[in-house]
Design a protein around this motif. Structure first.
Motif, short mmCIF file in Angstrom:
data_model
loop_
_atom_site.label_atom_id
_atom_site.label_comp_id
_atom_site.label_asym_id
_atom_site.label_seq_id
_atom_site.Cartn_x
_atom_site.Cartn_y
_atom_site.Cartn_z
N ALA A 261 43.01 32.64 45.52
CA ALA A 261 42.10 33.17 44.50
C ALA A 261 41.44 32.05 43.72
CB ALA A 261 42.86 34.11 43.56
N ASP A 265 37.53 31.33 43.55
CA ASP A 265 36.87 31.22 42.26
C ASP A 265 36.04 29.94 42.19
OD1 ASP A 265 36.23 32.08 39.72
OD2 ASP A 265 37.95 31.12 38.78
N PRO A 270 33.40 35.97 44.19
CA PRO A 270 34.10 36.90 43.29
C PRO A 270 34.82 38.03 44.01
CG PRO A 270 31.71 37.17 43.12
CD PRO A 270 31.94 35.95 43.93
N ARG A 273 37.99 36.65 45.46
CA ARG A 273 38.94 36.35 44.39
C ARG A 273 39.61 37.62 43.88
NH1 ARG A 273 38.75 37.07 39.27
NH2 ARG A 273 36.51 37.49 39.29
N ARG A 274 38.83 38.68 43.67
CA ARG A 274 39.41 39.93 43.19
C ARG A 274 40.42 40.49 44.18
NH1 ARG A 274 34.02 40.79 41.40
NH2 ARG A 274 33.56 41.99 43.27
N ASP A 277 43.58 38.31 44.02
CA ASP A 277 44.32 38.58 42.78
C ASP A 277 45.10 39.89 42.90
OD1 ASP A 277 43.71 36.33 41.32
OD2 ASP A 277 41.89 37.15 40.45
N ASP A 323 45.07 43.23 30.01
CA ASP A 323 43.76 42.98 30.62
C ASP A 323 42.70 42.80 29.54
OD1 ASP A 323 41.88 42.67 32.62
OD2 ASP A 323 41.38 44.79 32.65
#
Length: 376
Positions: A261, A265, A270, A273-274, A277, A323
């Motif tokens: 990730a 990044d 993106p 990466r999401r 994650d 979050d």
């Protein structure tokens, strides 16, 4: 080769600059360039895929035509590298402002402003400054003249923070210097992650491995594939009553997903990466469930299974509550909870390991919820 297309952090410098501007809330990017090279066109196409308008201009007059008269402009120097926190200081509302630093701390390539200060490469400008420059002869240097116009208009001087230099801030056109600043910027980005597991375990690992992976262009997908294979093997070992080795493999695989990730990044991917994650969070949950179920089957007692479900539920509450707010260092994370479960397996005490993990997740959730309540 243009300075803008030199490699930086796994992408080109202009892509890294665009990423900083996007993080600061930019809705349009205007690139002033004398000639368009194939490398620059490719970088512009990749930036455009982020859903932001990207225009290239050759003169101040062309730039003035592209800009809205009520816009707020952030100008980045050619060859600038900096951090999101530094750019955020100039991205606020207000009139003309120049990021400055003492002249005795600056090297070559900085614009001198007088009074012992130099321009540190970032300026907030009112659109009329570009219009004023457009009315001048075309042989004026755009960057230097805009800095002078803002300075003459009594622009606010914002002093560069000392920590920014350690984070990779600098202005220059040397490929070797960019490589050094790239490593500093990557280290700063990685070290900024909060949570004890991320800060004291993931960050040192990433600082050691990422600088080796980026120049070799190792894709984040390759790291993810290796972590996925390790995670599947770990789940299989847990399911077949080898929890110590299996849970350890799952912890390492979760760390691998986090490392992938970070790579994604850095390379401005993106979606990847999401996904990584999410995998770094999901794998520890599956491992805890598999361990709780296997331990319950072995002991004939349903307590490990119930505790495993409790860990998952409380961890989800904790992640949801945390979050979007600044995490405290002691707060837990998915891999951190699984590490406690693994320690319980090492001691042949599944109920104790799962119980401690559940308590830790509950404390993290309670603290995060309390922090949300106190925020205005």
């Amino acid at each position: 080769m243009l300075t803008a297309t030199l490699p930086f952090g796994g992408v080109t410098l202009v892509e890294y600059q665009a990423r900083l501007l996007l993080a600061a809330g930019a809705s349009q990017i205007v690139i002033l360039v004398a000639r368009l090279t194939p490398e620059l066109l490719g970088a512009i196409a990749r930036i455009g895929r982020r859903g932001i308008a990207v225009d290239t201009v050759r003169t101040a007059a062309e730039a003035a035509e592209k800009l809205h008269p009520l816009s707020r402009i952030l100008m980045l120097a050619d060859g600038l590298t900096t951090t999101e926190a530094t750019l955020a200081m100039l991205a606020r509302e207000g009139g003309d402002a120049l990021l400055v630093m003492p002249e005795d701390q600056a090297g070559q390539g900085y614009e001198r402003l007088g009074g012992g200060t130099v321009w540190a490469g970032v300026a907030r400008l009112e659109p009329r400054r570009v219009s004023e420059l457009a009315a001048m002869p075309r042989d004026y240097d755009v960057q230097s003249t805009l800095v002078r116009l803002a300075s003459q208009a009594r622009a606010v001087h914002v002093v560069l923070q000392h920590d920014a230099m350690r984070g990779g801030h600098g202005v220059g056109h040397s490929g070797a210097a960019l490589d050094i600043r790239s490593r500093a910027a990557m280290a700063s980005m990685i070290s900024g992650r909060r949570g004890w597991f991320e800060r004291f375990i993931i960050a040192p690992l990433a600082r050691a491995l990422v600088p080796m992976l980026v120049p070799r262009r190792v894709p984040a997908g390759a790291v993810a594939a290796g972590a996925g294979a390790g995670g599947l093997l770990g789940l299989a070992l847990v399911a077949f009553s080898h929890p110590v080795a299996g849970l350890l493999l799952c912890v390492l695989a979760s760390m691998g997903f986090s490392l992938g990730a970070i790579l994604a990044d850095l390379r401005d991917e993106p979606a990847v990466r999401r996904g990584l994650d999410a995998a770094a969070v999901a794998l520890p949950g599956l491992a805890a469930l598999a361990y709780g179920y296997d331990a319950s089957q072995f002991s004939g007692d349903g307590a490990p299974w119930v505790l495993a479900i409790g860990v998952i539920v409380l961890a989800v509450f904790a992640e949801r509550a945390a979050d979007g707010i600044e995490r405290r260092t002691w707060w837990g994370s998915a891999a951190g909870y699984l590490t406690l479960v693994w320690l319980g397996a090492v001691l042949a005490a599944p109920v104790a390991g799962l119980g401690v993990a559940a308590t830790y997740a509950a404390a993290t959730a309670a603290s995060a919820i309390e922090r949300l309540r106190r925020e205005p």
